[in-house]
Design an enzyme around this catalytic site. Structure first.
Site, short mmCIF file in Angstrom:
data_model
loop_
_atom_site.label_atom_id
_atom_site.label_comp_id
_atom_site.label_asym_id
_atom_site.label_seq_id
_atom_site.Cartn_x
_atom_site.Cartn_y
_atom_site.Cartn_z
N LYS A 120 0.83 -1.21 0.00
CA LYS A 120 0.00 0.00 0.00
C LYS A 120 0.86 1.26 0.00
O LYS A 120 0.64 2.18 -0.79
CB LYS A 120 -0.94 0.01 1.21
CG LYS A 120 -1.91 1.18 1.21
CD LYS A 120 -2.75 1.22 2.47
CE LYS A 120 -1.97 1.75 3.64
NZ LYS A 120 -2.80 2.00 4.84
N ASP A 138 -6.67 0.88 0.74
CA ASP A 138 -6.72 0.91 2.20
C ASP A 138 -8.13 0.50 2.64
O ASP A 138 -8.93 0.03 1.82
CB ASP A 138 -6.34 2.30 2.73
CG ASP A 138 -7.38 3.35 2.39
OD1 ASP A 138 -8.31 3.08 1.59
OD2 ASP A 138 -7.29 4.46 2.95
#
Length: 215
Positions: A120, A138
């Site tokens: 991420k 996320d």
């Protein structure tokens, strides 16, 4: 959800916010790397409050490394997991200096080798600092993608893969920001604000909430 509906969704996002960006405050790829590292399990607001004090004092790998762990902790102690984050940031600074001339690398493989940097974080850097059309999934994006039907998946990798395939190319660079902002402020977890949602007629969520939300 068919491709024409997805295109209309992102057309509306773009019309409402033509130039979306992260809410983290930064002035260089390194500052963004530090900010994203600090943002794990923390709000962007809390990170910005800390970096507004930190970055004027130290905003390069060399300066933060010279500062040392104890001093760095003082600047970021209001953020969760600050001790681990301080160690990771200092270790990252050492690697950047020793291996990359103090610069943040621009490939996923290199980024993910940095302490505390996962997929991420790497995606955020690649997209926001280096202009690559990646999508960092996320909790907000995972929720929005599944709830709306834009890209349903059982885990973040599945959602990321589907988004990269189904988001029209012209929107891919900014899709991450539109989706995260939509999840943060409109399509919130407990009680989505469907009454003021600009895509509520296109969304496939079955339990839409039109109550208690001012227009």
């Amino acid at each position: 959800m068919n491709s024409s509906i997805r295109r209309e969704i992102f057309t509306r996002f773009r019309a409402a916010n033509p130039h979306p960006t992260t809410e983290l405050e930064y002035n260089s790829p390194f500052e963004l790397l530090v900010a994203v590292a600090l943002s794990a399990q923390a709000t962007d607001k809390s990170v910005n409050l800390a970096t507004r004090k930190l970055f004027p004092k130290a905003n390069t790998p060399e300066a933060i490394l010279a500062m040392g762990e104890e001093a760095l902790r003082e600047y970021i102690k209001s953020i969760g997991l600050y001790k681990t984050k301080a160690r990771n940031i200092l270790a990252t600074c050492r690697i950047l200096i020793d291996q990359y001339g103090g610069k943040v690398p621009e490939t996923r493989e290199q980024l993910e080798k940095l302490p505390g940097v996962g997929r991420k974080t790497a995606n955020v850097l690649l997209n926001t600092a280096f202009g690559q059309p990646t999508i960092a999934v996320d909790t907000h994006i995972f929720r929005v993608a599944n709830r709306t039907g834009i890209a349903r998946g059982k885990n973040v990798l599945e959602v990321e893969s589907k988004l990269l395939k189904c988001v029209p190319k012209e929107f891919r660079q900014d899709a991450h920001h539109w989706l995260i902002l939509h999840g943060r402020y409109i399509c919130v977890a407990r009680k989505p604000k469907c009454a003021i949602c600009l895509i509520n007629d296109l969304c496939e969520y079955e339990s839409k909430n039109f109550e208690d939300t001012p227009r």
